[in-house]
Enzyme design. Structure first.
Site, mmCIF file in Angstrom:
data_model
loop_
_atom_site.group_PDB
_atom_site.id
_atom_site.type_symbol
_atom_site.label_atom_id
_atom_site.label_comp_id
_atom_site.label_asym_id
_atom_site.label_seq_id
_atom_site.Cartn_x
_atom_site.Cartn_y
_atom_site.Cartn_z
ATOM 1 N N HIS A 135 -0.169 2.315 7.007
ATOM 2 C CA HIS A 135 0.043 3.423 7.960
ATOM 3 C C HIS A 135 0.234 2.926 9.388
ATOM 4 O O HIS A 135 0.630 3.687 10.271
ATOM 5 C CB HIS A 135 -1.150 4.382 7.950
ATOM 6 C CG HIS A 135 -1.378 5.039 6.625
ATOM 7 N ND1 HIS A 135 -0.412 5.810 6.017
ATOM 8 C CD2 HIS A 135 -2.448 5.038 5.786
ATOM 9 C CE1 HIS A 135 -0.885 6.256 4.849
ATOM 10 N NE2 HIS A 135 -2.126 5.792 4.692
HETATM 11 N N1 Q9C Z 1 -8.129 14.555 2.862
HETATM 12 C C1 Q9C Z 1 -5.239 4.599 3.155
HETATM 13 O O1 Q9C Z 1 -5.419 4.938 1.999
HETATM 14 N N2 Q9C Z 1 -7.414 11.068 5.661
HETATM 15 N N3 Q9C Z 1 -5.381 5.435 4.178
HETATM 16 C C2 Q9C Z 1 -6.668 12.035 4.949
HETATM 17 C C3 Q9C Z 1 -7.011 14.095 3.629
HETATM 18 C C4 Q9C Z 1 -6.772 9.834 5.988
HETATM 19 C C5 Q9C Z 1 -5.758 6.805 3.936
HETATM 20 C C6 Q9C Z 1 -7.445 13.308 4.839
HETATM 21 C C7 Q9C Z 1 -6.515 8.945 4.787
HETATM 22 C C8 Q9C Z 1 -6.011 7.576 5.164
HETATM 23 C C9 Q9C Z 1 -4.839 3.199 3.461
HETATM 24 ZN ZN ZN Z 2 -4.071 5.520 0.572
#
Ligand code: Q9C
Ligand code: ZN
Length: 612
Positions: A135
């Site tokens: 990300h």
């Molecule tokens: N429930 C990785 O897996 N929060 N990042 C989302 C939705 C952020 C995930 C909230 C998730 C980041 C590398």
């Molecule tokens: Zn992820």
């Protein structure tokens, strides 16, 4: 040593210092759980273990701006309140005084892995890292990611080794928008990502995560987004995505290196993904990628927040990287309706850019009974639990424990004295037939069909087969003087069935007839690759055209692949001829009612289409 494992325990030294339910799942135990899993199953010991070193600021600069790197460097000296305030400037990010060190180790690990694979020290490998990377953007941390580990690894492979075609497969359940932005206009990096999308209602809520985002300028067609619009996607859905989208494009692209953004939040039990793919699925996804780029795969950990599911999935992937046989997949191989719609939307968006997809668009689909519905998804309320899957898996795993990887990989039965076939080293030659009695019994059953020398051949083949059925040998080749007769093949099939085999796939290359009195009861799938014609005799008896290829070359390649070598690259992409395409499409249409993984399109909604 075939597989590298890159790690440094300092990467467990960053963690959330304040209360934040969104970020708390990205915890140090993720790494220790994965590593303990590998150690307990004896897998770590089979890898070349490399200790990660920090990436240099110059290396970070291949993707990130000096100002952003300086900002992250300064977090080393901030106190908790300052860290929390800075974290708030980004979406779903936390900083810790050790973040800069850990994030540089994570990048360094990815770079070391690329070096190990591209110098030929290993065939493939996995970097177990924190924080994740996909990300992260030029000047922004995002979604737990600080530096973009995989994007920097791709730049490094281009710059240091002059690679011209790199495939990035992002099977994390979130869209790696960071990677997409970095290579948006770059045709040398093909970026594939599937992600939970729910028509834009899932994080990070971006329009550009949808299938219509295909890249910019020269890079058009080199960004491939497959949005999942429902939770609950499982093994069949993931396989269908690989078979109908990723692999055709990847073969056409012909990458020199495959980087995997290996997030395991796409596995069952994960609170973020809420999908249902079992750990075994990641063995199969890995195996499907191993046919590309001469097997040069560098996987880098991204997400994965259910510790047990993460550990199991990581183990399945590493086992496959090491060359162990893939475990059986659980569940009916029927993709769901919503998955088929998503797959079709990517095919439509990408078809202008990829020859291999152009035959699939606008399929002739009527609301006919010939197209049974895809699997329907359970209601959102009955989200699968990891524990339920584990219970379903345990009998299977018991069976697998009884069937460990055979000690011998490839055995060869030579019925031709001094056969000219140049066999690769590492095969076990089977000299003597030890099964005289059984051979003679079979021969009496088919008395008119066996001459003396074909009896010797049969004996050797049965001996080889015995080794496979006993679990001593994983695979084998029999080299015979005469064309294998239908009678020999029939004896082999009968022996497997009487040994309790439930399903046999027979691939007959060239002019070999299916034994006449073979029951068409679904236990034997007979695929004959021969001549020019394609024909469906039954759902278990299929003929396809034979491509021009020397049989000796085929035998040699087959032997190499059986021994675990990566298959040779197919070279520049050549589209099949119009006649071949027509023949194969007809074949597919006839087979689709029985073989659901062939389906590439959802049936048109309408009054006649069956309701899932
Ligand atoms: N429930 C990785 O897996 N929060 N990042 C989302 C939705 C952020 C995930 C909230 C998730 C980041 C590398
Ligand atoms: Zn992820």
């Amino acid at each position: 040593m075939g597989t590298a494992l890159v790690y440094h325990e300092d990467m467990t030294a960053t963690r959330l210092l304040w209360d934040d339910p969104e970020c708390e799942i990205e915890c140090p135990e993720r790494l220790t759980a994965a590593l303990d899993g590998l150690r307990q199953r004896g897998l770590q010991q089979r890898c070349l273990c490399l200790t990660a070193c920090e990436a240099s600021e110059e290396e970070l600069g291949m993707v990130h701006s000096p100002e952003y790197v300086a900002l992250v460097r300064r977090t080393q000296t901030l106190d908790k309140e300052e860290l929390q305030a800075l974290s708030k400037q980004f979406d779903a990010v936390y900083f810790h005084p050790n973040t800069f060190h850990c994030a540089r180790l994570a990048v360094g690990a990815a770079l070391q892995l690329v070096d190990a694979v591209l110098t030929g020290a290993v065939h493939n490998g996995l970097a177990l890292v924190r924080p994740p990377g996909h990300h992260s953007q030029k000047e922004a941390a995002n979604g737990f990611c600080v530096f973009n580990n995989v994007a920097i690894a791709a730049k490094h492979a281009k710059q240091k080794y002059g690679l011209q075609r790199i495939l990035i497969v992002d099977w994390d359940i979130h869209h790696g928008q960071g990677i997409q932005y970095i290579f948006d206009d770059d045709p040398s990096v093909l970026y594939f990502s599937w992600h939970r999308y729910e028509h834009g209602r899932f994080w990070p809520f971006l329009q550009e995560s949808d299938a219509h985002a295909v890249g910019q300028g020269q890079g058009q067609g080199f960004t491939v987004n497959l949005p999942w619009n429902q939770v609950g996607m499982g093994n069949a859905d993931y396989l269908a995505a690989f078979l109908h989208v990723l692999l055709p494009l990847a073969f056409e692209f012909d990458p020199e290196l495959v980087l995997v953004s290996a997030g395991f939040d796409s596995a069952i039990g994960d609170p973020e993904g809420r999908m249902r793919a079992t750990p075994e699925c990641f063995a199969h996804l890995t195996q499907l990628l191993q046919v590309l780029a001469g097997g040069r795969i560098c996987a880098v950990l991204e997400g994965g927040y259910h510790l047990e599911s993460l550990a199991q999935s990581v183990c399945k992937m590493v086992q496959t990287l090491l060359g162990d046989p893939t475990p059986p997949l659980l569940g009916l191989m029927v993709p769901c309706q919503s998955a088929l719609e998503s797959i079709q939307s990517v095919q439509t968006a990408q078809a202008p850019h990829w020859t291999s997809l152009q035959q699939n668009v606008a399929p002739i689909l009527g609301p006919s009974t010939h197209f049974p519905e895809g699997r329907s998804l359970p209601l959102l309320a009955e989200s699968p639990t990891y524990e339920a899957a584990e219970a379903a898996l345990s009998p299977l795993q018991g069976e697998l424990c009884l069937r460990p990887t055979p000690p011998i990989c490839t055995a060869v039965a030579l019925a031709v004295p001094g056969a000219a076939l140049a066999l690769p080293p590492g095969v076990l030659l089977q000299e003597e037939s030890a099964l005289r009695e059984e051979t003679e019994a079979w021969a009496r059953l088919h008395k008119s069909l066996f001459q003396d020398e074909s009896l010797v051949t049969l004996g050797k083949i049965l001996c080889l087969l015995g080794g496979i059925l006993d679990g001593q040998v994983r695979n084998g080749i029999a080299v015979t003087a005469a064309l294998a007769t239908a009678a020999t093949v029939e004896v082999i099939i009968q022996r497997c069935l009487s040994h309790g085999a439930q399903r046999l796939l027979c691939v007959a290359l060239g002019q070999l007839d299916r034994p006449l009195d073979l029951a068409d009861d679904g236990r034997v799938l007979w695929l004959n690759i021969r001549g020019k014609e394609a024909a469906v005799e039954s759902m278990f008896h299929i003929s396809t055209p034979l491509p021009q290829e020397s049989i000796l070359q085929l035998a040699r390649t087959l032997a190499q692949v059986l021994l675990g070598e990566a298959p040779p690259s197919l070279g520049p992409f050549l589209m099949a001829s119009p006649e071949e395409i027509r023949a194969l499409r007809l074949l597919k249409t006839q087979l689709e009612p029985r073989w659901k993984l062939l389906q590439v399109a959802a049936p048109r909604p309408g009054p006649c289409s069956p309701i899932a």
